[in-house]
Design a protein around this motif. Sequence first.
Motif, short mmCIF file in Angstrom:
data_model
loop_
_atom_site.label_atom_id
_atom_site.label_comp_id
_atom_site.label_asym_id
_atom_site.label_seq_id
_atom_site.Cartn_x
_atom_site.Cartn_y
_atom_site.Cartn_z
N CYS A 231 0.84 -1.21 0.00
CA CYS A 231 0.00 0.00 0.00
C CYS A 231 0.87 1.25 0.00
N PRO A 254 -3.17 10.45 8.65
CA PRO A 254 -3.55 10.08 7.28
C PRO A 254 -4.03 11.30 6.51
N ASP A 256 -5.60 11.04 3.53
CA ASP A 256 -6.77 10.72 2.72
C ASP A 256 -7.42 9.44 3.26
N ASP A 257 -8.60 9.14 2.74
CA ASP A 257 -9.36 7.97 3.22
C ASP A 257 -8.65 6.66 2.93
N ASP A 258 -8.01 6.56 1.76
CA ASP A 258 -7.31 5.32 1.41
C ASP A 258 -6.20 5.03 2.41
N THR A 259 -5.48 6.07 2.79
CA THR A 259 -4.41 5.88 3.77
C THR A 259 -4.98 5.48 5.13
N ALA A 260 -6.08 6.10 5.52
CA ALA A 260 -6.70 5.77 6.81
C ALA A 260 -7.11 4.30 6.84
N GLN A 261 -7.68 3.80 5.75
CA GLN A 261 -8.08 2.39 5.69
C GLN A 261 -6.86 1.48 5.72
N ALA A 262 -5.81 1.86 4.99
CA ALA A 262 -4.59 1.05 4.97
C ALA A 262 -3.95 0.99 6.35
N ASP A 264 -5.52 1.24 9.23
CA ASP A 264 -6.33 0.35 10.06
C ASP A 264 -5.96 -1.11 9.83
N GLU A 265 -5.72 -1.45 8.58
CA GLU A 265 -5.34 -2.83 8.25
C GLU A 265 -3.97 -3.17 8.82
N ARG A 268 -4.22 -3.88 12.53
CA ARG A 268 -4.80 -5.20 12.84
C ARG A 268 -3.77 -6.31 12.71
#
Length: 278
Positions: A231, A254, A256-262, A264-265, A268
């Motif tokens: 990512c 983050p 942008d939203d894509d970075t925020a989701q990445a 989070d992953e 985890r």
Amino acid sequence: MGSPLGDFIRTKRDSIQPQSLGLPDRGRRRSPGLRRSDLATRAGISVEYLTRIEQGRDRNPSVAVVRALADALGLDSAERDHLRYLTKITGGTCSAHRRPGPPPREVRPSILETLRLLEPGIALVTNRLGDVLAHTSGYGSVAHGTGLLDADTPNLTRYVFTDPRARTFFADWDDVADEQAFDLWLGASAGNAEWFTTELARTAGPDFTRRLNRHMVPRRGALRLNHPSGCELHLLRETLELPSDAQQLIVLLPADDDTAQALDELRRRSHGPLRAIS
């Protein structure tokens, strides 16, 4: 023998086209940029005095002269701050008799507690020499697999210039390299910077030395990282100066939203505690 102040003034002079200041083009010359005589005239000082400053033979120009040189070179606010800082450390170089050594690495308990409150965010404590002194588990997840934190005493500047993986991890490696080299001038003392740069120059090679001596004041934008997981992360940087400790608390957010989701992953996948390095 030159000086940091003289090197910066000469580098800025060489980077200025006379036409940009309304001066006539006087034809071909051996070196690019603004003539020494033109800069001296604009600053209201003699060419001989400017020559002494640039060559490091005069290390204590007055506040008025420094201000006049900043005006004559058309420096912006960040460059003016750097010019004043170099004037300070250059003037103190001759009187420094203490052997330079590494800066302290301890992080105050209250700063460590602040890091804990920032979990699971991405944050670290560093100094201007690039030592990573403490970091959150979120920062550990971002750096995982890059080699940045592999050393017992990780150092961002050394990693950028000596580890081949850094050129892949930092999408804008050239910009990051300029930032790290520039920040060495803002170390806790001229002696500390000298200690580190002498050590690093042996392994980092001429590219590091070139970036260090050209005094390019960086324009710090978003940080783009190519994470080993595949990512791409776009991170905004917020820096809290800790002047009494000669350290910084840096928080990465983050962009942008894509970075925020990445992110989070990544969190985890990786669960680790706050790490303080001493």
